[in-house]
Design an enzyme around this catalytic site. Sequence first.
Site, PDB file in Angstrom:
ATOM      1  N   LYS A 197      35.983  28.224  41.499  1.00 36.95           N
ATOM      2  CA  LYS A 197      36.017  29.103  42.681  1.00 36.95           C
ATOM      3  C   LYS A 197      35.024  30.252  42.550  1.00 36.95           C
ATOM      4  O   LYS A 197      34.238  30.515  43.453  1.00 36.95           O
ATOM      5  CB  LYS A 197      37.435  29.693  42.870  1.00 36.95           C
ATOM      6  CG  LYS A 197      38.495  28.668  43.197  1.00 36.95           C
ATOM      7  CD  LYS A 197      39.830  29.317  43.472  1.00 36.95           C
ATOM      8  CE  LYS A 197      40.423  30.019  42.260  1.00 36.95           C
ATOM      9  NZ  LYS A 197      40.695  29.144  41.113  1.00 36.95           N
ATOM     10  N   THR A 198      35.071  30.919  41.404  1.00 39.83           N
ATOM     11  CA  THR A 198      34.183  32.058  41.222  1.00 39.83           C
ATOM     12  C   THR A 198      32.727  31.589  41.178  1.00 39.83           C
ATOM     13  O   THR A 198      31.824  32.237  41.710  1.00 39.83           O
ATOM     14  CB  THR A 198      34.555  32.817  39.927  1.00 39.83           C
ATOM     15  OG1 THR A 198      35.929  33.188  40.021  1.00 39.83           O
ATOM     16  CG2 THR A 198      33.721  34.059  39.752  1.00 39.83           C
ATOM     17  N   ASP A 212      36.953  37.248  46.009  1.00 39.51           N
ATOM     18  CA  ASP A 212      37.491  36.425  44.917  1.00 39.51           C
ATOM     19  C   ASP A 212      38.955  36.820  44.710  1.00 39.51           C
ATOM     20  O   ASP A 212      39.359  37.924  45.082  1.00 39.51           O
ATOM     21  CB  ASP A 212      36.685  36.680  43.631  1.00 39.51           C
ATOM     22  CG  ASP A 212      36.838  35.539  42.627  1.00 39.51           C
ATOM     23  OD1 ASP A 212      37.606  34.595  42.896  1.00 39.51           O
ATOM     24  OD2 ASP A 212      36.172  35.587  41.566  1.00 39.51           O
ATOM     25  N   GLU A 213      39.747  35.949  44.119  1.00 40.28           N
ATOM     26  CA  GLU A 213      41.169  36.232  43.831  1.00 40.28           C
ATOM     27  C   GLU A 213      41.895  36.709  45.091  1.00 40.28           C
ATOM     28  O   GLU A 213      42.655  37.678  45.063  1.00 40.28           O
ATOM     29  CB  GLU A 213      41.292  37.300  42.724  1.00 40.28           C
ATOM     30  CG  GLU A 213      40.484  37.027  41.483  1.00 40.28           C
ATOM     31  CD  GLU A 213      41.164  36.063  40.511  1.00 40.28           C
ATOM     32  OE1 GLU A 213      42.246  35.548  40.833  1.00 40.28           O
ATOM     33  OE2 GLU A 213      40.585  35.827  39.435  1.00 40.28           O
ATOM     34  N   GLN A 235      48.281  31.579  41.191  1.00 42.54           N
ATOM     35  CA  GLN A 235      47.885  32.678  40.312  1.00 42.54           C
ATOM     36  C   GLN A 235      48.169  34.044  40.940  1.00 42.54           C
ATOM     37  O   GLN A 235      47.579  35.040  40.535  1.00 42.54           O
ATOM     38  CB  GLN A 235      46.406  32.565  39.963  1.00 42.54           C
ATOM     39  CG  GLN A 235      46.088  31.348  39.114  1.00 42.54           C
ATOM     40  CD  GLN A 235      44.641  31.346  38.647  1.00 42.54           C
ATOM     41  OE1 GLN A 235      44.234  32.150  37.832  1.00 42.54           O
ATOM     42  NE2 GLN A 235      43.851  30.443  39.190  1.00 42.54           N
ATOM     43  N   ARG A 246      43.662  30.228  30.841  1.00 46.02           N
ATOM     44  CA  ARG A 246      42.481  30.934  30.324  1.00 46.02           C
ATOM     45  C   ARG A 246      41.851  30.154  29.174  1.00 46.02           C
ATOM     46  O   ARG A 246      40.719  30.380  28.798  1.00 46.02           O
ATOM     47  CB  ARG A 246      42.832  32.348  29.802  1.00 46.02           C
ATOM     48  CG  ARG A 246      43.410  33.349  30.787  1.00 46.02           C
ATOM     49  CD  ARG A 246      42.598  33.447  32.032  1.00 46.02           C
ATOM     50  NE  ARG A 246      43.194  32.617  33.058  1.00 46.02           N
ATOM     51  CZ  ARG A 246      42.514  32.184  34.132  1.00 46.02           C
ATOM     52  NH1 ARG A 246      41.261  32.509  34.313  1.00 46.02           N
ATOM     53  NH2 ARG A 246      43.092  31.411  35.033  1.00 46.02           N
TER      54      ARG A 246
HETATM   55  P1  ATP Z   1      40.076  30.994  37.934  1.00 52.16           P
HETATM   56  O1  ATP Z   1      41.089  30.390  38.856  1.00 52.16           O
HETATM   57  O2  ATP Z   1      40.600  31.096  36.550  1.00 52.16           O
HETATM   58  O3  ATP Z   1      39.474  32.233  38.473  1.00 52.16           O
HETATM   59  P2  ATP Z   1      37.767  29.566  38.885  1.00 52.16           P
HETATM   60  O4  ATP Z   1      38.279  28.552  39.833  1.00 52.16           O
HETATM   61  O5  ATP Z   1      37.183  30.781  39.452  1.00 52.16           O
HETATM   62  O6  ATP Z   1      38.903  29.908  37.819  1.00 52.16           O
HETATM   63  P3  ATP Z   1      35.318  29.350  37.434  1.00 52.16           P
HETATM   64  O7  ATP Z   1      35.551  30.467  36.503  1.00 52.16           O
HETATM   65  O8  ATP Z   1      34.371  29.514  38.544  1.00 52.16           O
HETATM   66  O9  ATP Z   1      36.726  28.822  37.965  1.00 52.16           O
HETATM   67  O10 ATP Z   1      34.898  28.059  36.626  1.00 52.16           O
HETATM   68  C1  ATP Z   1      35.567  27.663  35.445  1.00 52.16           C
HETATM   69  C2  ATP Z   1      34.553  27.122  34.437  1.00 52.16           C
HETATM   70  O11 ATP Z   1      34.047  25.877  34.868  1.00 52.16           O
HETATM   71  C3  ATP Z   1      33.363  28.031  34.288  1.00 52.16           C
HETATM   72  O12 ATP Z   1      32.935  28.017  32.962  1.00 52.16           O
HETATM   73  C4  ATP Z   1      32.337  27.386  35.201  1.00 52.16           C
HETATM   74  O13 ATP Z   1      31.017  27.698  34.812  1.00 52.16           O
HETATM   75  C5  ATP Z   1      32.636  25.911  35.002  1.00 52.16           C
HETATM   76  N1  ATP Z   1      32.269  25.064  36.163  1.00 52.16           N
HETATM   77  C6  ATP Z   1      32.686  25.211  37.420  1.00 52.16           C
HETATM   78  N2  ATP Z   1      32.177  24.255  38.223  1.00 52.16           N
HETATM   79  C7  ATP Z   1      31.419  23.464  37.430  1.00 52.16           C
HETATM   80  C8  ATP Z   1      30.606  22.288  37.662  1.00 52.16           C
HETATM   81  N3  ATP Z   1      30.489  21.735  38.852  1.00 52.16           N
HETATM   82  N4  ATP Z   1      29.976  21.775  36.589  1.00 52.16           N
HETATM   83  C9  ATP Z   1      30.102  22.328  35.368  1.00 52.16           C
HETATM   84  N5  ATP Z   1      30.838  23.417  35.084  1.00 52.16           N
HETATM   85  C10 ATP Z   1      31.483  23.983  36.101  1.00 52.16           C
HETATM   86 MG    MG Z   2      37.738  32.808  39.237  1.00 55.68          MG
END
Ligand code: ATP
Ligand code: MG
Length: 724
Positions: free
Chosen positions: A35-36, A220-221, A251, A605
Amino acid sequence: MDVSHILDSLNARQREAVSAENAPLLIQAGAGSGKTRVLTHRIAWLNQVVGLSPFGILAVTFTNKAAGEMRARVEELLGMSVASMWVGTFHGLSHRFLRMHWKEAGLPQGFQILDSEDQKRMVQRSIRGLGLDESHWPPRTAMWYINAKKDDGLRADHIRDEGDPTEQQMIEIYKAYETACNLAGAVDFAELLLRTLETLRNNEALLQHYRQRFQHILVDEFQDTNAIQYAWLRLLAGDSGYVFAVGDDDQSIYGWRGARVENILNFSDHFPDTKTIRLEQNYRSTSTILNAANALIENNSNRLGKNLWTDIGEGELITFYSAYNEGDEAKFVVERVMEHVAGGGQRAECAILYRSNAQSRVLEEELFRHAVPYRVYGGMRFFERMEIKDALAYMRLLSLPEDDISFERVVNQPPRGIGDKTISQIRNVAREAGVSLWHACAEILSANALKGRAATAVGNFMKLIIKLRADTKDLALDKLVEQTIKDTGLLEHYQKDRSEKGEARVENLQELIGAAGMPVETPQDTPDISELDAFLANAALEAGEQQGNEFDDCVQLMTMHSAKGLEFPLVFITGMEQGLFPSQRSIEESGIEEERRLCYVGITRAQQKLTLSMAEHRRLYGRDHFNTTSKFISEIPAELMMEIRPRLNVSRPMPSPVRRQSIREDNTTGLSVGQRVMHAKFGEGTVTDYEGQGAHARVYVNFEEAGPKWLVMAYAKLEIMNVA
Ligand code: ATP
Ligand code: MG
């Protein structure tokens, strides 16, 4: 145009989100699904493909740390600096807005930010000013009340008391507090948002300007936005702005602070033509970790529901350690960290998480004992330490002598013969004349209303501030800090304290000179804020995030709340005890689902290895707790976990369902299972298990009143009861 650098590293659904046509967008997806990452790439897309200037982008994240990371990632994608982009927390951005529009907001130019400790003191003063008894009207309760109302967008005048006398009194306190804040030119955290919202609402031209400017707002969040934050977003977006929100209902962990998950559910009602995208692949964790998280969260009934998977592979089993006490737990955790480092790993790859800040102390001591560098996020932060707050209070007075909170803090610190009586006299004059304490002092002195020594002391204090103000006017910030702590006598005062604590305080003050020597980030569009004010604002807003050196290789310590959005190869979750996590309060007040979401946040995490631990006996807040294992442990499938017993260092897969089953040795306890025993404090019970030898011999007794407990034989002094 070649957009491969923006899209290549994304999966199909992530691309769809990043490159969507202008429309409100809601990305509702689980932990670690990118997402981020999508949000960051969207900013790059808006700039490079849609042609939007960074100046027109507003991005809201949850912590200053996350904002910094986001900016860095966007800069890397774009290959240019984006300092003009508005990216920060709701509080940080509101602060930026108010600094620029202080006039429209009805604030003095040098307004100060009250952190929670300042705020508490201000509330306390208001309570005393109303002649109320603090034991009936605790300042902390009143502060929570005021903040909750502000978070709901309510001023004291807006609240209807419905004839409830308690509420009537709270409203009076709120009113008195509002007056005191206005007089001192002080703004608390909740006020930052409320004041921004009101300023925009009441000023059509300003609102139109910002609506035009920020056509794209990214959040975000999103699951953790509260009423006022959501109102802020809707107001700024208007009917034609595009909100890009990413969040995960599982979350949502700030319900206790007014966050509303319903904002996710209602998003498409408020923003017509919303496109919703779901992401299901987790790129962060091994399947062992992810399956544990998925199984745990399934126990919640209030969910939108989702299906998360990963192709990272199984990885290691989760370790579960149940320690005798918190010291043993800390020892176990720190040993694992040291093993990781000895094997060539980085310290910063290890995060130690806990439910409440107070748990960090024992962990810190253990890390300290082994000379393992670490960094605590949150908790007793650098800028919240007593000596630092003293120094900052002096600096605030230099910027704005009318700052009553700072005045009260240091008028007799270090002691200079201004007693409580004199201070209350000053306070009374201030209240009656409706002026600041500083002005009240001047009035009292010119009216010769103070006697001998008190008059001299107050006069000297005022002279000190006036002279210091003049002397430091043109100094660089670090020189200003240096001169302030010397001339005010603060440094000498703490130097006199020869204890270790005193030494640490002197070091901290010196550290403050160092911190003031670092470049302070002044928002580009508020060039007229002084370096001193920018520094003070940073200190209040970013407390804790500046301490230590972010780039040193340190073990990371933080609460699960502050771990949100972050990821670490190794995660330790400590204190997995019923009554601590989930907290007793959540159990009593049916807040267990939010605690479970917090546990879900903690588990997700971890990238490679997750270690959970508990202490059967814990001293916390000066009290002894005898704990059973957290309910959450039993919600994780046993086949994903391996339990390690204390000291014996025997590991084995967990039996299913999770049950305490000790490794038996020779029974030296002199007791047998089923034996009835009597304990001086816990009363009667039945022995159900035992383990260990000699000094470590322990028995598990199921007490009728007090419930099951592990006891150390050497201390328990159990009386053996004869069964009739
Ligand atoms: P959270 O819910 O904990 O905030 P999130 O959904 O925001 O998580 P991110 O932090 O954006 O998730 O991504 C999690 C990890 O996966 C990061 O290290 C990110 O770089 C990696 N990632 C996300 N998408 C891809 C992709 N398509 N290919 C490879 N790595 C990815
Ligand atoms: Mg995130």
